[in-house]
Design an enzyme around this catalytic site. Structure first.
Site, short mmCIF file in Angstrom:
data_model
loop_
_atom_site.label_atom_id
_atom_site.label_comp_id
_atom_site.label_asym_id
_atom_site.label_seq_id
_atom_site.Cartn_x
_atom_site.Cartn_y
_atom_site.Cartn_z
CD GLU A 342 38.06 44.92 4.33
OE1 GLU A 342 39.52 43.92 3.82
OE2 GLU A 342 38.91 45.37 5.49
CG HIS A 373 42.92 70.64 -12.29
ND1 HIS A 373 42.36 71.63 -12.97
CD2 HIS A 373 42.47 71.29 -11.16
CE1 HIS A 373 42.43 72.83 -12.36
NE2 HIS A 373 42.85 72.46 -11.08
CE LYS A 485 43.62 37.69 3.59
NZ LYS A 485 42.87 38.22 4.71
O1 F6P Z 1 42.23 41.11 3.97
C1 F6P Z 1 41.69 42.05 4.83
C2 F6P Z 1 42.46 42.04 6.28
O2 F6P Z 1 41.75 41.08 6.74
C3 F6P Z 1 41.42 43.52 6.71
O3 F6P Z 1 40.06 43.62 6.96
C4 F6P Z 1 42.56 44.14 7.86
O4 F6P Z 1 42.21 45.57 8.21
C5 F6P Z 1 43.85 44.08 7.30
O5 F6P Z 1 43.89 41.97 6.44
C6 F6P Z 1 45.32 43.62 7.57
O6 F6P Z 1 44.77 42.46 8.95
P1 F6P Z 1 45.63 42.39 10.26
O7 F6P Z 1 45.54 43.09 10.88
O8 F6P Z 1 44.63 40.77 10.79
O9 F6P Z 1 46.93 42.01 9.70
#
Ligand code: F6P
Length: 519
Positions: A342, A373, A485
């Protein structure tokens, strides 16, 4: 990367070294281990099984100097605004500086300590007056993986007064269902951990948990005693219903995947006590100091980072395997998958231009003895050239003859595998022929405890930062996760309307099959 003076000479060296077997490098230098290992208290890096020579090392260090890595490290640790695409600092190192803490961090520690103490003294009670026995962390990505990895690793070091700790992250709801099936709403506390407090994965699970509590406790404000919120947004926590005394803060200058050092590490503090949590911070801080003050040639995170650059950009290796030889590190590879991919899985430079070189390799891993394994076959005889990090601890777990035997067996297997990957085996039978020549690092640490795990994570954080400087990318944003998303919300809307006509054919076809299926 071609702008670096060292680029051309390194490319020429790479052509030769690609054709040179690791066995030849060892045969021609009886001092190879002495020349290519470095250490700091608690950790030793052996990189003699890499295709590295003094000339290569000089070139890589020259490249780091040309990239002003020392300056970047100082800027990171001084809290400059390095996350320029989001206009933020990336100041996780400040969270572990206990000799000179920032006032708001010290205040957060106090609030954490209070909660931890209440839980351990059985003074934190649910709606019916019974003491909390189970704590469920609801969070995903950085709000899950770090604390999950550490609490799993240190399970045996859990204080006897600690409640049981559980983790829930997946938005399919299955993990939550199985935890709810074995816990009691009267005695269960949920930690809603979300930096943004907008992540649907976390909020949808938190809503389900809230309905579960409300099913047995109709009084809303009593029910909310079962929820702690951890976020950078007190407003959003308040809107969701988290009571002010149940809110823990952290700050936008802490990246999600760098947040286990913040209040996001509450479960670690619950499991080990605040002293244990601070041991973890101390271990990481020692690595911060090492990273800032140690010459590159002896600097563990810098060297791991530069070796990765050498393997990826010059030797053209495609993958990075993470192989901890201790089952307590079961979740370490998943943790690194987020931290590395990431952070550096990007194709855009800081200035907005696309890169014309490779950046973060595909990284995966598994506890070494199990991986032996499973996928080691590919490492030994496959067609991909892969770099591996073996992570080994001098001390095992437990005492007595059997424990010692298992630890020796574990050490022997770790060393046998890195050796087999290096040496290979000639055979007249082609099916039994091993080419060897697969490169690896071995990181040898003292023991699995909060201090050394803090060190281990900080080593990899700084490896990632080192590579980002050479690749000229911002490791602290993650714009690439947004598209999926957004599309998910559109598809959810189509599902609700049972109308997929605006979607592509493949998505329509799959949805159609789901809709036609009579459960
Ligand atoms: O979608 C990725 C992300 O933004 C990560 O970088 C982050 O750790 C995760 O989602 C959770 O985000 P949040 O802590 O804002 O819920």
């Amino acid at each position: 990367m071609k702008q670096f003076n060292a680029y051309q000479p390194l490319s020429i060296l790479a052509e030769t070294l690609q054709q040179t077997h690791l066995n030849t490098l060892f045969a021609s230098n009886s001092q190879r281990f002495a020349d290519f290992h470095v250490q700091m208290p608690g950790a030793m890096l052996d990189f003699s099984k890499q295709k590295i020579t003094q000339e290569v090392l000089d070139g890589l260090i020259g490249m780091a100097e040309e990239a002003n890595l020392a300056d970047w490290i100082n800027r990171l640790i001084n809290g400059d605004e390095l996350n320029h695409t989001e206009g933020r600092k990336a100041w996780h190192t400040a969270l572990r500086n206990m000799s000179d803490p920032i006032p708001e961090v010290a205040e957060a520690w106090q609030k954490m300590a209070y909660i931890v103490d209440e839980l351990h003294q059985k003074q934190m009670r649910g709606y019916s007056g019974k003491a909390i026995t189970d704590v469920v962390n609801i969070g995903v990505g950085g709000s899950d993986l770090g604390p999950l990895m550490i609490t799993h690793a240190l399970e045996m070091q859990q204080l006897p007064s600690s409640p049981q700790i559980h983790f829930v992250s997946t938005l399919d709801g299955r993990q939550l269902q199985s935890i709810l099936a074995k816990t009691n709403p009267e005695t269960t506390l949920f930690i809603v951990a979300s930096k943004s407090f907008t992540t649907i994965d976390t909020l949808s699970l938190a809503e389900t948990a809230k309905s579960w509590i409300l099913n047995s406790c109709q009084n809303h404000s009593e029910a909310m005693r079962h929820f702690i919120g951890i976020s950078t947004s007190p407003e959003k926590m308040g809107e969701w219903g988290i009571l002010p005394q149940m809110q823990l803060a952290f700050w936008d200058w802490v990246g999600g995947r760098f947040s286990m050092w913040s209040t996001i590490g509450l479960t670690v503090a619950i499991q080990l006590g605040m002293d244990g949590f601070k041991q973890m911070l101390k271990g990481a801080h020692e690595v911060d100091e090492h990273f800032r003050k140690t010459p590159f040639r002896e600097n563990i995170p810098v060297l791991i980072g530069l070796i990765g650059i050498w393997n990826t950009n010059f030797l053209k290796l495609a993958g990075q395997a993470i192989l901890p030889y201790d089952s307590r590190l079961k979740h370490f590879a998943s943790y690194l998958e987020q931290l590395e991919m990431e952070s550096n899985g990007k194709h855009t430079q800081r200035n907005g231009e696309f890169v014309d070189y490779r950046t973060c390799p595909i990284l995966w891993g598994e506890v070494g003895p199990n991986a032996q394994h499973a996928f080691y076959q590919l490492l030994h005889q496959g067609t991909e050239r892969v770099m591996s990090d073996f992570i080994l601890f001098k001390e095992g777990q437990g005492s007595g003859e059997r424990a010692a035997f298992h630890q020796n067996l574990n050490i022997a297997n770790c060393l046998a595998q890195s050796r087999a990957m290096m040496v290979g085996q000639d055979s007249d039978n082609p099916h039994k022929h091993y080419p060897g020549d697969q490169v690896s690092n071995t990181l040898l640490m003292t023991r699995v405890d909060a201090h050394h795990l803090g060190m281990l994570v900080a080593i990899y954080e700084h490896k990632v930062f080192t590579q980002s400087v050479i690749w000229n990318i911002n490791p602290f944003d993650q714009w690439g996760v947004e598209l999926g998303k957004k599309l998910a919300m559109g598809i959810l809307d189509s599902i609700d309307r049972q109308d997929a006509s605006e979607l592509d054919q493949s998505t329509q076809g799959i949805l159609q099959q789901i809709w036609e299926h009579k459960a």
